[in-house]
Enzyme design. Sequence first.
Site, short mmCIF file in Angstrom:
data_model
loop_
_atom_site.label_atom_id
_atom_site.label_comp_id
_atom_site.label_asym_id
_atom_site.label_seq_id
_atom_site.Cartn_x
_atom_site.Cartn_y
_atom_site.Cartn_z
N SER A 37 -34.24 -2.30 -35.06
CA SER A 37 -35.50 -1.88 -34.35
C SER A 37 -36.65 -2.69 -34.72
O SER A 37 -36.78 -3.74 -34.64
CB SER A 37 -35.54 -0.38 -34.61
OG SER A 37 -36.57 0.43 -33.90
N ASP A 71 -30.15 2.60 -24.76
CA ASP A 71 -31.39 2.18 -25.83
C ASP A 71 -32.57 1.82 -24.96
O ASP A 71 -32.63 0.85 -24.14
CB ASP A 71 -30.95 1.11 -26.61
CG ASP A 71 -32.20 0.51 -27.61
OD1 ASP A 71 -32.95 1.40 -27.66
OD2 ASP A 71 -31.93 -0.69 -28.20
N HIS A 73 -30.18 3.81 -29.55
CA HIS A 73 -31.00 3.34 -30.51
C HIS A 73 -31.12 4.34 -31.72
O HIS A 73 -30.90 5.50 -31.80
CB HIS A 73 -32.49 3.51 -29.90
CG HIS A 73 -33.42 2.57 -30.82
ND1 HIS A 73 -33.67 1.36 -30.44
CD2 HIS A 73 -34.19 3.10 -31.89
CE1 HIS A 73 -34.54 0.77 -31.29
NE2 HIS A 73 -34.78 1.92 -32.17
#
Length: 406
Positions: free
Chosen positions: A192, A346, A376
């Site tokens: 991320s 995601d 995610h």
Amino acid sequence: MAILLALLGAPCLLFLGVGLWVIGSHFFTVDIPVAIGHPVKLWVLNCGFRLLVAWGLILEKLRICSMPQFIQFVQDLLPFSKDPDVVVTDLRYGTVPVKLYQPRRTSRRLRPGILLFHGGGTILGSFRLYHKICCCLCKESDSVVLIIGYRLAPQHRFPSAVRDCLVATIHFLKSLDMYGVDPARVVVCGDSVGGGAAVTVCQKCMARSDLPKIRAQILVYATLQVLDYQLPSFQQNKNVPLLSLDFAFLCMHYYLDISPQWKSAILKGAHLPAHLWEKYRKWLSPENIPERFKKTSYPPVARAPLNEAAYLETDLLLDLLHSPMLAEDEVVSRLPEACIVSCEYDLLRDNSLLYKKRLEDLGVPVTWHHMEDGFHGVLNTFGMGCFQVPCATRILKAMVQFIEGL
């Protein structure tokens, strides 16, 4: 007595009410695709997360603490189990706390070194949340792992996080002999926003002759640009947990101090003048994304006319420290080989796809793994017992195999 009961009952009713509101709204606003494979686990995880966010926002309104501070406090309550095969050492590089993971067994040769930058949108993430991930990487790849505890927003805004990552990286690269790390096999790794930090660190360190060269970059559903929110994945997965579009903007508000009132302008593309959109089109265009990722719910959106005020107040979105994908070709072409992991469900999926193509076009070797059932934050389910999903294990296995092949 009645007054005492009322005082005790009010918090209970409030807690119950907030819980029912979160669960109720979850049914109407959250999109959990069946293809994820473990929708019930994700549903429960997201309910718990949204409950923490809701309580954090209530405490923030009451001016007790900010929402991120509340969730950070809860994260620090997570259990910290010891692994008999790993030696864990708490260190501090200047003012930056780091945690070092080394295999307990001795080795006759130097080991790979992994610099891990955790995710969490620069407002969440902790040593405890990533402890089992670090232990697994350390043992399975026989590597020395260093995770950086960079400062979090809103107490510390941009660019505090990436500066801490850079400071810790430079210190580690200058201390490889102390830890038995092979200077020819140092890897930066992040998920991320941590993936974006890994790319930024590569860009900043590659021109320095006083440091060992970073060998590779491992990027798991990385945040590589925060400029364009009209890409297919931003439309297709805007309500998929654990990163919704609304929460992404909330993170941006806390870290970059961008007012929520500009959300609409940013979504419409009105925060940039036409000449800048044209400049970045060759890197951010949906044309660079394979057609198979555009088949569902992707109506192309025409950009709105420039909102001058939005442009002036959101210019940090252009900063390379937060959007490293916008760096010039001369910089990107010199980066080390990459292992990129993307997830189908995601919000940031297309960041990985665009970065993969750009690296390949510039001659940088890329190993790509796409998780068809991934979402995610799935990596953080690793070590969470009954909430762990197989996708997290596959991602870690892919990371380990890449490191072993260096």
